[in-house]
Design a protein around this motif. Sequence first.
Motif, PDB file in Angstrom:
ATOM      1  N   ARG A 101       0.824  -1.207   0.000  1.00  0.00           N
ATOM      2  CA  ARG A 101       0.000   0.000   0.000  1.00  0.00           C
ATOM      3  C   ARG A 101       0.864   1.266   0.000  1.00  0.00           C
ATOM      4  N   ARG A 102       2.131   1.145   0.380  1.00  0.00           N
ATOM      5  CA  ARG A 102       3.005   2.317   0.492  1.00  0.00           C
ATOM      6  C   ARG A 102       3.867   2.525  -0.755  1.00  0.00           C
ATOM      7  N   CYS A 103       3.697   1.692  -1.763  1.00  0.00           N
ATOM      8  CA  CYS A 103       4.390   1.912  -3.035  1.00  0.00           C
ATOM      9  C   CYS A 103       3.768   3.108  -3.754  1.00  0.00           C
ATOM     10  N   ASN A 104       4.569   3.809  -4.543  1.00  0.00           N
ATOM     11  CA  ASN A 104       3.992   4.865  -5.393  1.00  0.00           C
ATOM     12  C   ASN A 104       3.170   4.254  -6.518  1.00  0.00           C
ATOM     13  N   PHE A 105       3.643   3.121  -7.065  1.00  0.00           N
ATOM     14  CA  PHE A 105       2.928   2.363  -8.089  1.00  0.00           C
ATOM     15  C   PHE A 105       3.130   0.886  -7.763  1.00  0.00           C
ATOM     16  N   LEU A 106       2.184   0.075  -8.156  1.00  0.00           N
ATOM     17  CA  LEU A 106       2.273  -1.373  -7.903  1.00  0.00           C
ATOM     18  C   LEU A 106       1.842  -2.133  -9.146  1.00  0.00           C
ATOM     19  N   SER A 107       2.685  -3.086  -9.558  1.00  0.00           N
ATOM     20  CA  SER A 107       2.348  -3.992 -10.658  1.00  0.00           C
ATOM     21  C   SER A 107       2.527  -5.422 -10.183  1.00  0.00           C
ATOM     22  N   ILE A 108       1.637  -6.299 -10.598  1.00  0.00           N
ATOM     23  CA  ILE A 108       1.706  -7.715 -10.230  1.00  0.00           C
ATOM     24  C   ILE A 108       1.794  -8.521 -11.523  1.00  0.00           C
ATOM     25  N   PHE A 109       2.798  -9.380 -11.599  1.00  0.00           N
ATOM     26  CA  PHE A 109       3.006 -10.173 -12.810  1.00  0.00           C
ATOM     27  C   PHE A 109       3.002 -11.658 -12.464  1.00  0.00           C
ATOM     28  N   LYS A 110       2.317 -12.423 -13.299  1.00  0.00           N
ATOM     29  CA  LYS A 110       2.259 -13.872 -13.165  1.00  0.00           C
ATOM     30  C   LYS A 110       3.150 -14.473 -14.239  1.00  0.00           C
ATOM     31  N   LEU A 111       4.164 -15.224 -13.806  1.00  0.00           N
ATOM     32  CA  LEU A 111       5.163 -15.688 -14.764  1.00  0.00           C
ATOM     33  C   LEU A 111       4.647 -16.746 -15.722  1.00  0.00           C
ATOM     34  N   TRP A 112       3.425 -17.223 -15.525  1.00  0.00           N
ATOM     35  CA  TRP A 112       2.835 -18.118 -16.531  1.00  0.00           C
ATOM     36  C   TRP A 112       2.121 -17.309 -17.626  1.00  0.00           C
ATOM     37  N   GLU A 113       2.076 -15.979 -17.445  1.00  0.00           N
ATOM     38  CA  GLU A 113       1.496 -15.117 -18.465  1.00  0.00           C
ATOM     39  C   GLU A 113       2.537 -14.239 -19.159  1.00  0.00           C
TER      40      GLU A 113
END
Length: 586
Positions: A101-113
Amino acid sequence: MHLSLIICELILSTLGWLVILELFIFYQSHRFNLIHENIFKPYKEPIKTFDIGQRSQHWDDDRIARLLHDKVRVHCVVYLDRSDYELGPLKVQHAQNTWARRCNFLSIFKLWEITLLEAYRRIFEEYGQELDWLLVVYLDSYVVLENLRYMLAHYQPTEAVYFSAHHAFYIYAHVGQVPSTDYIFSREALAQLATRNCLKDDTFLKECLSRMKGGPSERLLPFNVADEVVPFTLRQNFWIWPCVHQFVYKNQSWESCFGRGVLYPYVSGIEMHLVEFFLYHLRSFGHVSSLPELRSENFPMSIVARPTNDRVARHMFQSVRILCLVLTWPKNYMRGMKAISETWGRHCNRLIFYGVSLKSNLAGVHTVDLNITDSYPHLWGKTKAAFRHAFEHYGDEIDWFYKADDDTYAIMENMRYLLQSHSPDTPIYFGSPFSPSTSVYMSGGAGYVLSREAVNIFVKRGIKKKRCRRSGLGTEDFEMGYCLGKLKVVAGESRDIYGRHRFFSLSLRHFLIPNFNDQSFWLQRYLHHEFSLGMECCSTYTISMHYISPQEMHFLETILYRARPYGIITGHPPLRTSRLATIIAT
């Protein structure tokens, strides 16, 4: 013939007992643990969805943390390995609801995609001009963003610099299923990776990184040691082990790791919420945290250091005098005594360990040998003997007497905060009240604190005049509650003004995490007061927790008294007590 049969039976019986003895010795051995680990599947983290809610501490001064949030922009990437396909999406929610929640931006990546290298390129193309730093961590990491920004403020994002830390895979860490490497890239480093053909594969990536400036990685806690080095007893709290390893094998202080650490690997979803509560909500009353200086040619302004302000805590130390009676057992004589004497025991006005045949080489540790049978069934007798000794030797110099176990952690300033409005000449005691039947008593694991007058009545009437159970046998906490009830000692209210509990008979995960306990668990049946699950369960000024390992004691001691997340100055609500309010205001 009859004699020979008797001899044969004796021989067989002796052999049988020898076999049983050998099996018992083998069961206790390191070799058995190794065989057990190879035969049985490791216990894996139970990942569930739950929401513990949010809570804001309005009296904190977080202006510097917010300043760094704006000046040191961190884009966080959390990635899920292919092995996380089934439960990873559930666990990533816990990261989103805690540190991320304290990141300026957040990205989540799934390595099967998408591959991680492709993700780097996408981040550069979409956010390259909006970030100063790119943080890339595996699913099991917990990041203290305030400490990260403080570290990065000493570097220029326009310089090609990166940080990395490898975390090996341990089958008995209970989290993760792959080794991982966490990275931090400056804006310029990311630009070079994306534009110089560095993201073709891992070989090209490593070659490009070798030409860049690599920053120190200690605060990211790289960890790659032999499995045998990790004690079996620590494997269910594996996240704490990298710091323990630095303390034991690298002669580093607890503060250097727990206090200024940026990243904790191997953290379960449940532990993310526990660490979050400890770092940002739990505090020691009257203790205002310090702030290290921030002076760097790479940061546009200087932040002046602030010393610790513990004037209120020191005042209460003198005005609310507490003797801590710690009942210890042979297997914990050194582990428990050493940890407590180095952590929360330092905040007692007097600390005494009670046991049988205590032999301690620890300097300055006060131990008392009791002439009793030292076993759990005789704990009532041990408790009576300890209180009697403490009162007869120190009754004139102490206001309150706190009994604890050697795996209890207590925050003494918060105890004084509770007690400062009560007179020690009133027969009263406090703790975590249990009432599985009609009788109310205080949990022994959470510990309980008796006023001087309550102990006076307990010793003179309950013990000497034998108004209470004479035998040493009995369940200690129940017998103490029954005895004090007969002696008209009042069971005081220990919850805070919001109804949150302050004494805890178990670790906080049983109270903080919804659905951690099933319906058949004994806790709900025993607690005298209901408690709210989630963030509202536990007071900001929690007093005690049970089943705390020595390593966890050092973690709590560090974050409570030595180093909070950078830029957050802990504050405290105003007091109506004129003397303390004056001290806080000055």
